[in-house]
Structures are given as C-alpha cells and as structure tokens.
Design a protein around this motif. Structure first.
Motif, mmCIF file in Angstrom:
data_model
loop_
_atom_site.group_PDB
_atom_site.id
_atom_site.type_symbol
_atom_site.label_atom_id
_atom_site.label_comp_id
_atom_site.label_asym_id
_atom_site.label_seq_id
_atom_site.Cartn_x
_atom_site.Cartn_y
_atom_site.Cartn_z
ATOM 1 N N LYS A 164 -7.936 2.382 4.773
ATOM 2 C CA LYS A 164 -6.912 1.522 5.370
ATOM 3 C C LYS A 164 -7.511 0.644 6.471
ATOM 4 C CE LYS A 164 -2.320 3.586 4.858
ATOM 5 N NZ LYS A 164 -1.209 4.263 5.579
ATOM 6 N N GLN A 167 -10.118 -1.650 4.706
ATOM 7 C CA GLN A 167 -9.600 -2.376 3.539
ATOM 8 C C GLN A 167 -10.661 -2.497 2.441
ATOM 9 O OE1 GLN A 167 -6.340 -3.611 2.827
ATOM 10 N NE2 GLN A 167 -5.973 -2.140 4.483
ATOM 11 N N LYS A 182 -2.799 0.324 -2.630
ATOM 12 C CA LYS A 182 -2.508 -0.703 -1.630
ATOM 13 C C LYS A 182 -1.048 -1.151 -1.709
ATOM 14 C CE LYS A 182 -5.462 -3.765 -0.400
ATOM 15 N NZ LYS A 182 -6.390 -4.928 -0.379
ATOM 16 N N ARG A 183 -0.509 -1.242 -2.935
ATOM 17 C CA ARG A 183 0.904 -1.592 -3.074
ATOM 18 C C ARG A 183 1.794 -0.505 -2.482
ATOM 19 N NH1 ARG A 183 -0.661 -3.827 -8.196
ATOM 20 N NH2 ARG A 183 -0.061 -1.921 -9.294
ATOM 21 N N TRP A 185 0.964 1.426 0.036
ATOM 22 C CA TRP A 185 0.908 1.248 1.490
ATOM 23 C C TRP A 185 1.841 0.136 1.942
ATOM 24 C CZ3 TRP A 185 -5.161 1.241 1.808
ATOM 25 C CH2 TRP A 185 -5.616 2.567 1.717
ATOM 26 N N ASP A 186 1.857 -0.956 1.218
ATOM 27 C CA ASP A 186 2.730 -2.071 1.577
ATOM 28 C C ASP A 186 4.191 -1.648 1.499
ATOM 29 O OD1 ASP A 186 0.531 -3.682 1.926
ATOM 30 O OD2 ASP A 186 0.604 -4.534 -0.099
ATOM 31 N N THR A 187 4.520 -0.873 0.478
ATOM 32 C CA THR A 187 5.894 -0.383 0.346
ATOM 33 C C THR A 187 6.249 0.549 1.491
ATOM 34 O OG1 THR A 187 5.705 -0.526 -2.065
ATOM 35 C CG2 THR A 187 7.493 0.830 -1.183
ATOM 36 N N LYS A 189 4.916 0.597 4.442
ATOM 37 C CA LYS A 189 5.010 -0.200 5.664
ATOM 38 C C LYS A 189 6.363 -0.905 5.733
ATOM 39 C CE LYS A 189 2.565 -3.805 8.251
ATOM 40 N NZ LYS A 189 1.408 -4.729 8.250
ATOM 41 N N HIS A 190 6.800 -1.435 4.597
ATOM 42 C CA HIS A 190 8.105 -2.101 4.548
ATOM 43 C C HIS A 190 9.225 -1.111 4.872
ATOM 44 C CE1 HIS A 190 11.234 -4.875 3.285
ATOM 45 N NE2 HIS A 190 11.708 -3.928 2.472
#
Length: 233
Positions: A164, A167, A182-183, A185-187, A189-190
């Motif tokens: 993380k 990256q 990575k997707r 993680w983005d989810t 984070k959202h």
C-alpha cells in the motif's frame, strides 16, 4: 687453547654421527625415542620443518553443535524438522517463520489481502504444506495451529501494508490479482469516507435535540431543571 681443540673434528666424522654417539643423548630421558616423534628420515625429536612441527603440536578443537544454517541447508532434511510452541512463536523461530512466509507467498493464488479474506481451502493448503515440512508433539497440535494462524496473518498484513505504501506489486502476486486487490482497497477507502460522513451528519442533525441535551448543558442548568421537576410534584 681448549676452545680451539673443542672446535676441531676428527677426519671422516660428521655432526650427525658425533651427536648420535654422544652419551648424553642416549641417557637423557627428555630425548628418549619413547617420548619424541620419529620422522621418516630416521630423525628423532622435534622437526625443523615449521609445517610438520605444527602438525605435531596442534590440538583438535572440541566439537561444536551445528548452527541452524547447517541444520536447514537441505529441503529434504527439513520435511520433518521438529518444532514446538514458545509463547506466541516457535522454537528456532527465525527459520520456521521464514519457511512459513515462503509457503504463504508460493501459494498466494487469489485477490485476498488478509488472513480473514483468504478462502478456507487456501488456508488449509498453507497449513498442510506447513505440516509437510515440520512436525511437533501431538499434544501441541492446537497451540501450533494457533501460532501458525497468527504468524501467517502477521505476514500477510505486513506484505499488504508495504504494498500500500509503495504501490508496488509483490513478485508472488499476479497482475490480475494485484488489480483486484487495489480495487478492494479503493472500495474500502470509499466505505471509510462514507462512514465518517455519515457520523458527521448524524452529529450535526442531533444538536439541540432533547435526546442529546444533557451533553450540551452545564451542571448548574441540570440542578435548576431537577429543582423545577421536584417543585412540580
């Protein structure tokens, strides 16, 4: 004159023959053939050759137990290496944990980013591979498995935290799985941002309401309200 006579030799004599015929050599216990090494050329006593002298005077060093690196140099030998629990780790922890981490890396075949998200069948695969390399007392089965789970989880968390921050994809994770992680993680984070915003909105809308009035007034106001209620009774 005595010195001159003593330095003369009889014709045909040699230093070796004169020294071997000396009565002092044969009668001295320190120079006896029983206590001195006999060389190939027939010479008795310490050798003038430094290399040979070292061979006679050197003393073998005591045996030293092999180090871990010597014990674990071959994977075939490692298959049944004996371990036991030691607190929250194992005996010979550095070696065992290094092997455990390698097992996780070699079988990291999905988009999971933690021990919790890894499928049950993958966890069983890791555990069975660990059992193939190590053995322990049957009475410690439950404790060894607990430590295995903890160490595996710690390793996965450390791998993901480093990934993380940097990256950069770890070598043992495929490009496809890396993109999915990575997707995720983005989810996540959202979701975290949405949860924070939700709490902030709830806090703003509740200001001044009767339910949360107790937290927004001082103790003096509380006393006045209690007195008013008592007078009404």
């Amino acid at each position: 004159m005595r010195r001159g006579v003593a330095s003369q030799r009889r014709p045909g004599s040699s230093p070796s023959s004169s020294s071997s015929s000396s009565p002092f050599l044969s009668s001295s216990p320190a120079l006896s053939s029983n206590s001195q090494p006999v060389h190939a050329d027939g010479h008795i006593g310490p050798s003038s050759d430094p290399q040979m002298r070292t061979e006679f005077t050197s003393v073998p060093s005591p045996s030293v137990p092999p180090s871990s690196s010597m014990q674990h140099s071959n994977d075939e030998e490692d298959s049944q290496f004996m371990i036991s629990s030691f607190g929250d780790s194992f005996t010979d922890a550095t070696y065992v944990v290094r092997k455990l981490n390698k097992i996780i890396n070699n079988c990291w075949m999905g988009q999971y980013s933690s021990w919790t998200t890894a499928p049950k069948e993958v966890k069983e695969l890791w555990w069975n591979e660990f059992k193939r390399k190590f053995r322990w007392d049957e009475a410690e089965e439950k404790e060894v498995r607990r430590i295995f789970k903890k160490k595996a989880g710690d390793h996965m968390r450390n791998v993901m935290n480093r990934a993380k921050r940097s990256q950069e994809k770890p070598d043992f994770i495929t490009a496809d799985n890396w993109a999915k992680i990575k997707r995720t993680w983005d989810t996540e984070k959202h979701k975290q941002i949405s949860e924070i915003n939700k709490k902030n909105r709830a806090s703003s809308s509740s200001k001044g309401s009767a339910t949360y009035a107790g937290g927004s007034i001082n103790i003096g106001e509380h006393r006045k309200r209690i007195v008013s209620l008592l007078n009404m009774l």
